[in-house]
Design a protein around this motif. Structure first.
Motif, mmCIF file in Angstrom:
data_model
loop_
_atom_site.group_PDB
_atom_site.id
_atom_site.type_symbol
_atom_site.label_atom_id
_atom_site.label_comp_id
_atom_site.label_asym_id
_atom_site.label_seq_id
_atom_site.Cartn_x
_atom_site.Cartn_y
_atom_site.Cartn_z
ATOM 1 N N GLN A 35 -9.787 -3.315 4.719
ATOM 2 C CA GLN A 35 -11.013 -3.620 5.473
ATOM 3 C C GLN A 35 -11.252 -2.709 6.675
ATOM 4 O O GLN A 35 -12.394 -2.532 7.102
ATOM 5 C CB GLN A 35 -11.000 -5.077 5.937
ATOM 6 N N PHE A 36 -10.185 -2.116 7.238
ATOM 7 C CA PHE A 36 -10.381 -1.232 8.395
ATOM 8 C C PHE A 36 -10.187 0.242 8.040
ATOM 9 O O PHE A 36 -10.695 1.117 8.742
ATOM 10 C CB PHE A 36 -9.414 -1.587 9.528
ATOM 11 N N GLN A 37 -9.382 0.522 7.016
ATOM 12 C CA GLN A 37 -9.098 1.911 6.649
ATOM 13 C C GLN A 37 -9.312 2.058 5.141
ATOM 14 O O GLN A 37 -8.407 1.845 4.343
ATOM 15 C CB GLN A 37 -7.652 2.266 7.066
ATOM 16 N N PRO A 38 -10.569 2.414 4.743
ATOM 17 C CA PRO A 38 -10.909 2.397 3.313
ATOM 18 C C PRO A 38 -10.172 3.445 2.471
ATOM 19 O O PRO A 38 -10.271 3.423 1.244
ATOM 20 C CB PRO A 38 -12.425 2.647 3.307
ATOM 21 N N LEU A 39 -9.451 4.352 3.130
ATOM 22 C CA LEU A 39 -8.660 5.337 2.376
ATOM 23 C C LEU A 39 -7.390 4.699 1.819
ATOM 24 O O LEU A 39 -6.689 5.285 0.997
ATOM 25 C CB LEU A 39 -8.318 6.514 3.308
ATOM 26 N N VAL A 40 -7.109 3.487 2.261
ATOM 27 C CA VAL A 40 -5.889 2.799 1.829
ATOM 28 C C VAL A 40 -6.268 1.691 0.827
ATOM 29 O O VAL A 40 -6.992 0.761 1.181
ATOM 30 C CB VAL A 40 -5.155 2.189 3.048
ATOM 31 N N ASN A 71 0.850 -1.204 0.000
ATOM 32 C CA ASN A 71 0.000 0.000 0.000
ATOM 33 C C ASN A 71 0.876 1.241 0.000
ATOM 34 O O ASN A 71 2.095 1.146 0.174
ATOM 35 C CB ASN A 71 -0.945 0.000 1.212
ATOM 36 N N ALA A 72 0.252 2.387 -0.227
ATOM 37 C CA ALA A 72 1.003 3.649 -0.216
ATOM 38 C C ALA A 72 0.364 4.640 0.758
ATOM 39 O O ALA A 72 0.323 5.845 0.507
ATOM 40 C CB ALA A 72 1.083 4.238 -1.624
ATOM 41 N N GLY A 73 -0.170 4.131 1.866
ATOM 42 C CA GLY A 73 -0.839 5.018 2.830
ATOM 43 C C GLY A 73 -2.150 5.527 2.238
ATOM 44 O O GLY A 73 -2.774 4.837 1.415
ATOM 45 N N SER A 74 -2.557 6.718 2.648
ATOM 46 C CA SER A 74 -3.817 7.288 2.132
ATOM 47 C C SER A 74 -3.722 7.421 0.620
ATOM 48 O O SER A 74 -2.786 8.050 0.118
ATOM 49 C CB SER A 74 -4.066 8.675 2.722
ATOM 50 N N PHE A 75 -4.696 6.875 -0.089
ATOM 51 C CA PHE A 75 -4.633 6.950 -1.550
ATOM 52 C C PHE A 75 -5.123 8.313 -2.038
ATOM 53 O O PHE A 75 -4.625 8.844 -3.018
ATOM 54 C CB PHE A 75 -5.479 5.833 -2.176
ATOM 55 N N PHE A 76 -6.140 8.863 -1.325
ATOM 56 C CA PHE A 76 -6.693 10.169 -1.681
ATOM 57 C C PHE A 76 -6.420 11.168 -0.564
ATOM 58 O O PHE A 76 -6.184 10.777 0.581
ATOM 59 C CB PHE A 76 -8.215 10.089 -1.863
ATOM 60 N N LYS A 77 -6.527 12.463 -0.909
ATOM 61 C CA LYS A 77 -6.458 13.511 0.119
ATOM 62 C C LYS A 77 -7.843 13.664 0.751
ATOM 63 O O LYS A 77 -8.858 13.351 0.108
ATOM 64 C CB LYS A 77 -6.065 14.835 -0.529
ATOM 65 N N ASN A 78 -7.877 14.166 1.968
ATOM 66 C CA ASN A 78 -9.165 14.470 2.592
ATOM 67 C C ASN A 78 -9.687 15.779 2.004
ATOM 68 O O ASN A 78 -8.981 16.794 2.049
ATOM 69 C CB ASN A 78 -9.007 14.609 4.114
ATOM 70 N N PRO A 129 -13.478 13.439 6.261
ATOM 71 C CA PRO A 129 -12.560 12.321 6.008
ATOM 72 C C PRO A 129 -12.957 11.545 4.750
ATOM 73 O O PRO A 129 -14.098 11.081 4.644
ATOM 74 C CB PRO A 129 -12.704 11.439 7.256
ATOM 75 N N ALA A 130 -12.014 11.412 3.825
ATOM 76 C CA ALA A 130 -12.285 10.637 2.602
ATOM 77 C C ALA A 130 -12.638 9.198 2.976
ATOM 78 O O ALA A 130 -13.429 8.547 2.291
ATOM 79 C CB ALA A 130 -11.067 10.693 1.680
ATOM 80 N N ALA A 131 -12.043 8.707 4.082
ATOM 81 C CA ALA A 131 -12.342 7.334 4.519
ATOM 82 C C ALA A 131 -13.840 7.173 4.756
ATOM 83 O O ALA A 131 -14.436 6.148 4.398
ATOM 84 C CB ALA A 131 -11.572 7.003 5.805
ATOM 85 N N TRP A 132 -14.474 8.181 5.360
ATOM 86 C CA TRP A 132 -15.909 8.121 5.640
ATOM 87 C C TRP A 132 -16.697 8.102 4.329
ATOM 88 O O TRP A 132 -17.618 7.301 4.151
ATOM 89 C CB TRP A 132 -16.322 9.319 6.521
ATOM 90 N N LEU A 133 -16.316 8.989 3.387
ATOM 91 C CA LEU A 133 -17.028 9.070 2.102
ATOM 92 C C LEU A 133 -16.942 7.727 1.370
ATOM 93 O O LEU A 133 -17.924 7.242 0.804
ATOM 94 C CB LEU A 133 -16.426 10.182 1.233
ATOM 95 N N ILE A 134 -15.745 7.123 1.408
ATOM 96 C CA ILE A 134 -15.546 5.844 0.701
ATOM 97 C C ILE A 134 -16.348 4.734 1.385
ATOM 98 O O ILE A 134 -16.975 3.899 0.729
ATOM 99 C CB ILE A 134 -14.033 5.505 0.607
#
Ligand code: FAD
Ligand code: EPU
Length: 337
Positions: A294-299, A235-242, A272-277
């Motif tokens: 599965q736990f951090q959808p931004l990744v 992975n590369a950490g957060s894929f999108f910016k918030n 949070p982009a994680a919430w939107l995703i």
């Protein structure tokens, strides 16, 4: 200076994507950077500067000369009553810098513990975590102009730092190779535990007056619990910016989704982009070798053998879903190649 041919970049990117570099060389000094820049002109091939490969997505083989930055060294160049000025080679690991500062009791980078990658890449997107960005400890950097081979110094102002942004991703994209970064660190810590979870961990441990080591340990604990380890899952950490949206947009979303999290800032409200995703149903979805964590959808993740192009296509579908449901366009943080 040894230029190798057709080298697999698999060991050099945290997404674990197996693509080749047509040419590959390591730079251990500013002089070697200049020689390699000159060489790429003579060979008439494009250039790619590689740090730790923790913020790139390889979608194809690179018909380029890839220069892996390995300029090392920590040098205390100046100090005054309150501060030290530390010059660091672009090829040093970011977390080694954090550990070096903690050992010396120099404060400022402890909240940025365990971010993967190199020191040279840290100004590219003004790395940030747990309430701190490097612009707060940045003094200046040295870089080689890719056209003229001249060395230029950039002040904080000239770097035009923003949230996951700098001049090097915008007006001066692909113009400079960063060789050294000078940090301004504090002799007396200015402890920053505003980010909720840090305080919670310190409380659980019964720490009332934390040291910078305590903060670093807390940040490491949170990060290990939240983010997948690239050594285990690519992975590369957060894929999108918030995204930050106008207050009116946030209120409109809130009327439909009363639990939407929002963090006000000077430009509006950060969602949070994680919430939107998660709301669009992508969390935990797996497609063959790739998927949404599965736990951090931004990744976005590569379970092994995944293809970078497929990850890019998946990211586009996620963008489309979020745009359709919330009228918000997510911008990638990861650099596509
Ligand atoms: P690379 O991926 O090698 O390169 C990134 C870009 O910078 C490329 O465009 C490259 O050409 C350019 N570049 C690299 N070095 C130089 C140089 N010396 N001169 C000119 N251009 C250069 N980021 C955060 O901000 N906060 C986080 O909390 C965070 N957490 C992460 C967690 C995980 C698990 C992972 C995998 C990544 C995370 N990231 C985070 C993203 C990443 O760690 C940072 O963006 C990091 O700074 C990338 O460094 P790198 O050396 O790996 O750069
Ligand atoms: N959330 C969900 N569902 C989830 C997970 C999270 O809705 O499954 C929501 C929650 O509301 C949570 C919020 O997302 O409160 C924020 O999650 P988290 O604290 O994990 O932070 P993040 O916004 O996902 C950002 C940075 C990280 C940085 C951390 C800590 C960006 C794009 N990402 O993540 O940086 O480490 O905050 O400061 O700004 C990176 O850039 O690669 C990176 C990992």
């Amino acid at each position: 200076m040894n230029i190798q041919e057709n080298i697999s970049l698999l060991p050099f990117n945290t997404f674990g994507i197996d693509k080749n570099a047509r040419f590959f060389a390591v730079a251990t000094s500013t002089e070697e950077v200049k020689q390699l820049l000159q060489k790429s002109k003579e060979m008439n091939v494009p250039l790619f500067i590689l740090g730790g490969g923790s913020n790139i997505l390889l979608t194809k083989n690179l018909e380029a000369l890839v220069i892996k930055m390995e300029i090392k060294g920590f040098e205390l160049i100046r100090e005054n009553e309150n501060e030290v000025f530390l010059k660091v080679g672009a090829g040093e690991s970011w977390h080694d810098l954090v550990k070096f500062c903690i050992q010396n009791n120099w404060a400022g980078v402890e909240n940025l513990s365990l971010i993967p990658g190199t020191v040279g890449a840290s100004p590219m997107q003004n790395i940030g975590a747990y309430g701190v960005e490097i612009k707060e400890v940045f003094d200046h950097l040295e870089a080689v102009d890719r056209d003229t081979l001249e060395i230029r110094s950039f002040s904080t102002e000239e770097c035009k730092f923003g949230y996951r942004e700098s001049v090097f991703k915008n007006d001066l994209k692909e113009q400079f190779v960063i060789t050294h970064v000078v940090f301004r660190l504090l002799k007396s810590p200015r402890i920053n535990t505003d980010y909720g979870a840090i305080n919670q961990i310190l409380k659980e441990k019964g720490i009332d007056s934390p040291t910078i080591k305590d903060i670093s340990d807390a940040v490491i604990e949170i990060r290990r619990s939240k983010l997948p380890d690239p050594a285990l899952i690519g992975n590369a950490g957060s894929f999108f910016k918030n995204p930050t949206v106008p207050v009116s947009t946030f209120e409109k979303i809130k009327s439909d989704y009363p639990n939407v999290p929002g963090f006000p800032n000077e430009d509006g409200v950060k969602i949070p982009a994680a919430w939107l995703i998660e709301q669009t149903g992508w969390k935990g979805k797996r497609f063959g070798n790739i998927g949404v964590h599965q736990f951090q959808p931004l990744v976005l993740v590569n379970y092994g053998g995944g293809d970078g192009y497929e990850i890019k296509e998946l990211s586009k579908k996620i963008q489309e879903s979020v745009l359709a449901q919330f009228e918000i366009l997510l911008h990638p943080e990861v650099n596509f190649l």
